[in-house]
Design a protein around this motif. Structure first.
Motif, PDB file in Angstrom:
ATOM      1  N   ASP A 156       3.111 -12.664  -5.775  1.00  0.00           N
ATOM      2  CA  ASP A 156       4.348 -11.876  -5.859  1.00  0.00           C
ATOM      3  C   ASP A 156       4.117 -10.535  -6.548  1.00  0.00           C
ATOM      4  N   ASN A 157       3.389 -10.572  -7.637  1.00  0.00           N
ATOM      5  CA  ASN A 157       3.195  -9.353  -8.437  1.00  0.00           C
ATOM      6  C   ASN A 157       2.198  -8.390  -7.819  1.00  0.00           C
ATOM      7  N   SER A 158       1.444  -8.835  -6.824  1.00  0.00           N
ATOM      8  CA  SER A 158       0.464  -7.953  -6.179  1.00  0.00           C
ATOM      9  C   SER A 158       1.072  -7.187  -5.010  1.00  0.00           C
ATOM     10  N   GLY A 159       2.363  -7.374  -4.773  1.00  0.00           N
ATOM     11  CA  GLY A 159       3.043  -6.603  -3.726  1.00  0.00           C
ATOM     12  C   GLY A 159       3.370  -7.399  -2.481  1.00  0.00           C
ATOM     13  N   PHE A 160       2.903  -8.637  -2.408  1.00  0.00           N
ATOM     14  CA  PHE A 160       3.259  -9.510  -1.299  1.00  0.00           C
ATOM     15  C   PHE A 160       4.352 -10.484  -1.742  1.00  0.00           C
ATOM     16  N   LEU A 161       4.700 -11.416  -0.894  1.00  0.00           N
ATOM     17  CA  LEU A 161       5.701 -12.419  -1.240  1.00  0.00           C
ATOM     18  C   LEU A 161       5.047 -13.790  -1.211  1.00  0.00           C
TER      19      LEU A 161
ATOM     20  N   PHE B 122       0.800  -1.219   0.000  1.00  0.00           N
ATOM     21  CA  PHE B 122       0.000   0.000   0.000  1.00  0.00           C
ATOM     22  C   PHE B 122       0.840   1.281   0.000  1.00  0.00           C
ATOM     23  N   ASN B 123       2.151   1.152  -0.027  1.00  0.00           N
ATOM     24  CA  ASN B 123       3.005   2.341  -0.064  1.00  0.00           C
ATOM     25  C   ASN B 123       3.058   2.880  -1.492  1.00  0.00           C
ATOM     26  N   ASN B 124       2.428   4.035  -1.694  1.00  0.00           N
ATOM     27  CA  ASN B 124       2.364   4.610  -3.037  1.00  0.00           C
ATOM     28  C   ASN B 124       3.424   5.674  -3.279  1.00  0.00           C
ATOM     29  N   GLY B 125       4.370   5.839  -2.349  1.00  0.00           N
ATOM     30  CA  GLY B 125       5.438   6.821  -2.513  1.00  0.00           C
ATOM     31  C   GLY B 125       5.127   8.176  -1.919  1.00  0.00           C
ATOM     32  N   ASP B 126       3.913   8.374  -1.405  1.00  0.00           N
ATOM     33  CA  ASP B 126       3.542   9.665  -0.811  1.00  0.00           C
ATOM     34  C   ASP B 126       4.024   9.811   0.632  1.00  0.00           C
ATOM     35  N   VAL B 127       4.515   8.724   1.215  1.00  0.00           N
ATOM     36  CA  VAL B 127       4.961   8.742   2.612  1.00  0.00           C
ATOM     37  C   VAL B 127       6.351   8.132   2.698  1.00  0.00           C
ATOM     38  N   LYS B 128       6.957   8.261   3.869  1.00  0.00           N
ATOM     39  CA  LYS B 128       8.304   7.738   4.088  1.00  0.00           C
ATOM     40  C   LYS B 128       8.223   6.476   4.938  1.00  0.00           C
ATOM     41  N   THR B 129       9.028   5.473   4.614  1.00  0.00           N
ATOM     42  CA  THR B 129       9.062   4.257   5.419  1.00  0.00           C
ATOM     43  C   THR B 129      10.180   4.343   6.451  1.00  0.00           C
ATOM     44  N   ILE B 130       9.985   3.685   7.574  1.00  0.00           N
ATOM     45  CA  ILE B 130      10.933   3.731   8.687  1.00  0.00           C
ATOM     46  C   ILE B 130      11.505   2.335   8.914  1.00  0.00           C
ATOM     47  N   SER B 131      12.821   2.239   9.000  1.00  0.00           N
ATOM     48  CA  SER B 131      13.463   0.962   9.287  1.00  0.00           C
ATOM     49  C   SER B 131      13.382   0.656  10.776  1.00  0.00           C
ATOM     50  N   LEU B 132      13.443  -0.632  11.124  1.00  0.00           N
ATOM     51  CA  LEU B 132      13.212  -1.073  12.497  1.00  0.00           C
ATOM     52  C   LEU B 132      14.345  -1.944  13.012  1.00  0.00           C
ATOM     53  N   SER B 133      14.512  -1.891  14.332  1.00  0.00           N
ATOM     54  CA  SER B 133      15.494  -2.734  15.019  1.00  0.00           C
ATOM     55  C   SER B 133      14.817  -3.456  16.168  1.00  0.00           C
ATOM     56  N   ASP B 134      15.014  -4.773  16.253  1.00  0.00           N
ATOM     57  CA  ASP B 134      14.486  -5.530  17.393  1.00  0.00           C
ATOM     58  C   ASP B 134      15.595  -5.998  18.332  1.00  0.00           C
ATOM     59  N   ASP B 135      16.796  -5.393  18.188  1.00  0.00           N
ATOM     60  CA  ASP B 135      17.896  -5.732  19.098  1.00  0.00           C
ATOM     61  C   ASP B 135      18.443  -4.488  19.801  1.00  0.00           C
ATOM     62  N   GLY B 136      17.561  -3.535  20.043  1.00  0.00           N
ATOM     63  CA  GLY B 136      17.946  -2.348  20.794  1.00  0.00           C
ATOM     64  C   GLY B 136      18.715  -1.318  20.008  1.00  0.00           C
ATOM     65  N   GLY B 137      18.746  -1.432  18.698  1.00  0.00           N
ATOM     66  CA  GLY B 137      19.422  -0.447  17.862  1.00  0.00           C
ATOM     67  C   GLY B 137      20.734  -0.912  17.270  1.00  0.00           C
ATOM     68  N   GLU B 138      21.104  -2.172  17.490  1.00  0.00           N
ATOM     69  CA  GLU B 138      22.341  -2.694  16.907  1.00  0.00           C
ATOM     70  C   GLU B 138      22.225  -2.826  15.393  1.00  0.00           C
ATOM     71  N   ASN B 139      21.092  -3.359  14.947  1.00  0.00           N
ATOM     72  CA  ASN B 139      20.866  -3.574  13.525  1.00  0.00           C
ATOM     73  C   ASN B 139      19.472  -3.080  13.148  1.00  0.00           C
ATOM     74  N   PHE B 140      19.397  -2.312  12.071  1.00  0.00           N
ATOM     75  CA  PHE B 140      18.121  -1.822  11.563  1.00  0.00           C
ATOM     76  C   PHE B 140      17.858  -2.445  10.196  1.00  0.00           C
ATOM     77  N   TYR B 141      16.602  -2.787   9.953  1.00  0.00           N
ATOM     78  CA  TYR B 141      16.232  -3.415   8.694  1.00  0.00           C
ATOM     79  C   TYR B 141      15.070  -2.669   8.050  1.00  0.00           C
ATOM     80  N   ASP B 142      15.223  -2.389   6.747  1.00  0.00           N
ATOM     81  CA  ASP B 142      14.114  -1.852   5.956  1.00  0.00           C
ATOM     82  C   ASP B 142      13.171  -3.000   5.588  1.00  0.00           C
ATOM     83  N   ASN B 143      11.974  -2.627   5.168  1.00  0.00           N
ATOM     84  CA  ASN B 143      11.021  -3.675   4.791  1.00  0.00           C
ATOM     85  C   ASN B 143      11.175  -4.043   3.313  1.00  0.00           C
TER      86      ASN B 143
END
Length: 283
Positions: free
Chosen positions: A274-279, A208-229
């Motif tokens: 796959d082509n509808s935006g999911f995996l 649903f991301n159409n480019g009008d907003v910004k995505t935020i990367s996340l870390s589940d190890d307290g900030g050691e590693n961040f991952y984009d979606n």
């Protein structure tokens, strides 16, 4: 008095019926499949359906994107033959469902819940703890990462949404959403709200991301590693908000839903996912 033969009346009735077929008569003998469930998965399902019907012109198939939570209830009430779900049923829901008979629950693909902010927001990454604090209302102001100190506006889905439930269980844990959060019925409403408010933050499905907003990367190890979606990070389950997508149906409806289920797992069906935006799970 001479009686007119009854067969002439029935013959006339037969002619009138043939000339004016009802909708029910048109569908008589066709396999009917009723599908309900996830609003987030609706674009994917709406691409699967016409491709499926091209190969199964004798099938009548309907779909209603009422949300995963409502979809589970519709399956329980026998108002759907198959449901598509953006979250796994809870233990309590499975107990309720299984009281009526054995349930088939199958993964059909993957999604990554995307955290979005206004494009003017200088924040580009958050830890899962920060995300929890923002959506639960513990953090109420953008006064970090160089942002101006203005009240945070949180956008969430409504309670019918499987995304709403998944996020609550996997991010908020025992906490609830902020009392000031704005609940919306669709992903598109969240995108629009975040786009139009510099202090807004929300979550949407990957497609649903159409480019009008910004995505935020996340870390589940307290900030050691961040991952984009990214698709690769979701595929490798590195992105913290990766989630499976499901279909569910009662096993006694297996004969009814089998053609559509087989199509979902075919090369064509998985390619559409796959082509509808999911995996997909097979590619």
């Amino acid at each position: 008095m001479i009686k007119k033969p009854l067969f002439s009346f029935f013959f006339l009735l037969l002619i009138l019926t043939a000339c004016n077929p009802s909708h029910e008569q048109t569908d008589l003998g066709r396999l009917t499949i009723k599908i309900k469930g996830s609003e987030t998965m609706e674009p994917m399902v709406n691409e699967l359906i016409p491709a499926f019907l091209d190969q199964h012109k004798d099938v009548l198939l309907t779909y209603s994107g009422i949300g995963s939570n409502a979809g589970i209830q519709s399956l329980l009430a026998d108002e759907a033959d198959l449901v598509v779900l953006s979250r796994i049923p809870t233990g309590q829901e499975m107990q309720q469902l299984q009281k009526k008979g054995p349930i088939e629950l199958r993964e059909i693909g993957y999604d990554g819940i995307t955290i979005i902010s206004n494009r003017s927001n200088p924040t580009y990454q958050l830890t899962m703890q920060q995300l929890k604090d923002i959506f639960s209302g513990k953090i109420t102001s953008w006064d970090f990462n160089g942002h101006v100190a203005e009240p945070i506006l949180v956008y969430t889905r409504d309670a019918n949404s499987g995304t709403y439930s998944f996020f609550k269980n996997h991010v908020l844990d025992t906490f609830d959403y902020s009392l000031t959060s704005k609940r919306t019925a669709t992903n598109e409403e969240i995108v629009l709200g975040v786009k139009n408010n510099s202090a807004a933050i929300g979550y949407i499905g990957l497609n649903f991301n159409n480019g009008d907003v910004k995505t935020i990367s996340l870390s589940d190890d307290g900030g050691e590693n961040f991952y984009d979606n990214t698709r690769q990070n979701i595929r490798n389950h590195h992105y913290p908000l990766t989630r499976p997508l499901y279909i569910a149906y009662y096993k006694n409806k297996q004969a009814t839903v089998r053609p559509f289920v087989e199509f979902i797992f075919s090369d064509k069906g998985q390619s559409i996912i796959d082509n509808s935006g999911f995996l997909s799970i097979n590619r």
